[in-house]
Design a protein around this motif. Structure first.
Motif, PDB file in Angstrom:
ATOM      1  N   ASP A  86       2.784  16.427   3.004  1.00  0.00           N
ATOM      2  CA  ASP A  86       3.447  17.263   2.015  1.00  0.00           C
ATOM      3  C   ASP A  86       3.093  16.860   0.581  1.00  0.00           C
ATOM      4  OD1 ASP A  86       4.858  18.716   4.007  1.00  0.00           O
ATOM      5  OD2 ASP A  86       6.260  17.040   4.187  1.00  0.00           O
ATOM      6  N   GLY A  87       2.203  15.861   0.445  1.00  0.00           N
ATOM      7  CA  GLY A  87       1.806  15.422  -0.882  1.00  0.00           C
ATOM      8  C   GLY A  87       2.742  14.418  -1.516  1.00  0.00           C
ATOM      9  N   ASP A  88       3.713  13.909  -0.739  1.00  0.00           N
ATOM     10  CA  ASP A  88       4.643  12.914  -1.258  1.00  0.00           C
ATOM     11  C   ASP A  88       4.038  11.518  -1.119  1.00  0.00           C
ATOM     12  OD1 ASP A  88       6.591  14.898  -1.731  1.00  0.00           O
ATOM     13  OD2 ASP A  88       7.246  14.775   0.363  1.00  0.00           O
ATOM     14  N   ILE A  89       4.272  10.661  -2.103  1.00  0.00           N
ATOM     15  CA  ILE A  89       3.775   9.292  -2.042  1.00  0.00           C
ATOM     16  C   ILE A  89       4.739   8.447  -1.213  1.00  0.00           C
ATOM     17  CG2 ILE A  89       3.201   7.230  -3.371  1.00  0.00           C
ATOM     18  CD1 ILE A  89       2.412   9.049  -5.670  1.00  0.00           C
ATOM     19  N   LYS A  90       4.199   7.794  -0.184  1.00  0.00           N
ATOM     20  CA  LYS A  90       5.017   7.013   0.732  1.00  0.00           C
ATOM     21  C   LYS A  90       4.508   5.571   0.801  1.00  0.00           C
ATOM     22  CE  LYS A  90       7.682  10.380   2.261  1.00  0.00           C
ATOM     23  NZ  LYS A  90       9.154  10.373   2.104  1.00  0.00           N
ATOM     24  N   THR A  91       5.380   4.679   1.233  1.00  0.00           N
ATOM     25  CA  THR A  91       5.031   3.295   1.532  1.00  0.00           C
ATOM     26  C   THR A  91       5.159   3.085   3.026  1.00  0.00           C
ATOM     27  OG1 THR A  91       5.862   2.582  -0.622  1.00  0.00           O
ATOM     28  CG2 THR A  91       5.549   0.872   1.036  1.00  0.00           C
ATOM     29  N   ILE A  99       8.516  -3.232   4.824  1.00  0.00           N
ATOM     30  CA  ILE A  99       8.249  -4.611   5.217  1.00  0.00           C
ATOM     31  C   ILE A  99       9.116  -5.569   4.400  1.00  0.00           C
ATOM     32  CG2 ILE A  99       6.464  -6.403   5.327  1.00  0.00           C
ATOM     33  CD1 ILE A  99       4.458  -4.024   5.622  1.00  0.00           C
ATOM     34  N   GLU A 100       9.643  -6.572   5.089  1.00  0.00           N
ATOM     35  CA  GLU A 100      10.519  -7.562   4.470  1.00  0.00           C
ATOM     36  C   GLU A 100       9.861  -8.943   4.496  1.00  0.00           C
ATOM     37  OE1 GLU A 100      14.479  -5.335   6.325  1.00  0.00           O
ATOM     38  OE2 GLU A 100      13.904  -7.341   6.994  1.00  0.00           O
ATOM     39  N   GLU A 152       0.818  -1.215   0.000  1.00  0.00           N
ATOM     40  CA  GLU A 152       0.000   0.000   0.000  1.00  0.00           C
ATOM     41  C   GLU A 152       0.850   1.264   0.000  1.00  0.00           C
ATOM     42  OE1 GLU A 152      -2.430  -0.224   3.466  1.00  0.00           O
ATOM     43  OE2 GLU A 152      -0.846   0.424   4.831  1.00  0.00           O
ATOM     44  N   LYS A 153       0.343   2.289  -0.644  1.00  0.00           N
ATOM     45  CA  LYS A 153       1.005   3.595  -0.691  1.00  0.00           C
ATOM     46  C   LYS A 153       0.013   4.661  -0.255  1.00  0.00           C
ATOM     47  CE  LYS A 153       4.071   2.196  -4.480  1.00  0.00           C
ATOM     48  NZ  LYS A 153       5.237   2.006  -3.608  1.00  0.00           N
ATOM     49  N   TYR A 154       0.551   5.783   0.223  1.00  0.00           N
ATOM     50  CA  TYR A 154      -0.313   6.866   0.683  1.00  0.00           C
ATOM     51  C   TYR A 154       0.396   8.204   0.476  1.00  0.00           C
ATOM     52  CZ  TYR A 154       2.758   6.831   4.779  1.00  0.00           C
ATOM     53  OH  TYR A 154       3.859   6.887   5.595  1.00  0.00           O
ATOM     54  N   TRP A 155      -0.401   9.274   0.532  1.00  0.00           N
ATOM     55  CA  TRP A 155       0.159  10.619   0.455  1.00  0.00           C
ATOM     56  C   TRP A 155       0.393  11.138   1.861  1.00  0.00           C
ATOM     57  CZ3 TRP A 155      -3.732   9.571  -3.277  1.00  0.00           C
ATOM     58  CH2 TRP A 155      -3.315   9.703  -4.601  1.00  0.00           C
ATOM     59  N   ASN A 156       1.564  11.692   2.115  1.00  0.00           N
ATOM     60  CA  ASN A 156       1.800  12.320   3.415  1.00  0.00           C
ATOM     61  C   ASN A 156       1.306  13.761   3.375  1.00  0.00           C
ATOM     62  OD1 ASN A 156       3.737  13.823   2.051  1.00  0.00           O
ATOM     63  ND2 ASN A 156       5.486  12.930   3.129  1.00  0.00           N
TER      64      ASN A 156
END
Length: 247
Positions: free
Chosen positions: A61-66, A223-224, A55-59
């Motif tokens: 600041d508008g940056d896409i994060k995992t 996650i690993e 899953e990814k999301y916007w923080n």
């Protein structure tokens, strides 16, 4: 020891004033766990772990994060995400206090957390460590041998050199995803080097907490995945994406 009975005054029957109890509800408990719920949780773990991993999301600041997690935080997230979707209760104990998905409201304890399973995770993750998974009979039950492990169970690393130094307390945990004869596949969160001294000392001076998922200094990683392969009665080889060793 002698038991002493003490009578407490009851509210007079004539007093019809209702007593209002205010709760912090991260999600509503609508039923209790059954054997069928446990079996469904076990069946759901591999897909749920993969979903959280991808899953990814916007923080802000508008940056896409995992999403990133320490090892114990990832275990909490899997449990909370499943339980909240089914209206099932969660109770976890740390050295600080007992946490529940529905609690008596306390502004100091609850106002910084959203009334969602994400808020519940942030609250518990702040003080829940790998060693808390060894609170047998309080938060977990023990599994007798590796062959008994099922998806959703926890592997606690406690018998290596680091574990021996701390008296057999788990310093890292992994989530069982699937099991085969002689093989165990796992998912895990992990921690960056900032959990070690002297970085921890510097962070304390700067009032940063690497255990707080709400802080930029949070030490969780992507996650690993990994696999244990049975080699002999007392030996398993462990392999993950970056390194392998004999455990």
């Amino acid at each position: 020891m002698t038991a002493v009975s003490v009578k407490a005054p009851l509210t007079p029957k004539a007093d019809k004033t209702p007593h209002i109890v205010k709760l912090k509800v991260f999600w509503k408990t609508t039923k209790q766990w059954t054997a069928a719920d446990i079996a469904d949780f076990q069946k759901s773990v591999p897909a749920l772990a993969e979903k959280i991993k991808a899953e990814k999301y916007w923080n802000k600041d508008g940056d896409i994060k995992t999403s990133k997690f320490t090892c114990e935080d990832f275990a909490i997230r899997i449990l909370a995400q499943y339980a909240s979707s089914k209206g099932l209760p969660v109770k976890l104990k740390t050295g600080v206090r007992v946490y529940r998905n529905m609690e008596l409201y306390d502004a100091a304890e609850h106002d910084k957390y959203s009334s969602t399973m994400y808020g519940f995770g942030d609250m518990v993750m702040l003080t829940y460590g790998a060693r808390d998974t060894q609170r047998i009979g309080e938060s977990t039950v023990a599994v007798a041998k590796p062959e008994d492990l099922l998806p959703g169970d926890i592997l606690g690393l406690a018998h290596d050199i680091k574990g021996q130094v701390t008296g057999g307390r788990a310093h890292h945990i992994q989530i069982v995803a699937t099991t085969y004869p002689g093989k165990i596949d796992i998912y895990q969160g992990n921690s960056e080097d900032t959990i070690h001294w002297p970085v921890t000392w510097i962070n304390r001076l700067l009032r940063r907490n690497v255990a707080d998922p709400q802080q930029q200094a949070y030490a969780g990683t992507l996650i690993e995945t990994g696999r244990y392969i049975h080699k002999s009665k007392q030996q398993w080889d462990y392999v993950n994406n970056a390194v392998s060793w004999v455990s």
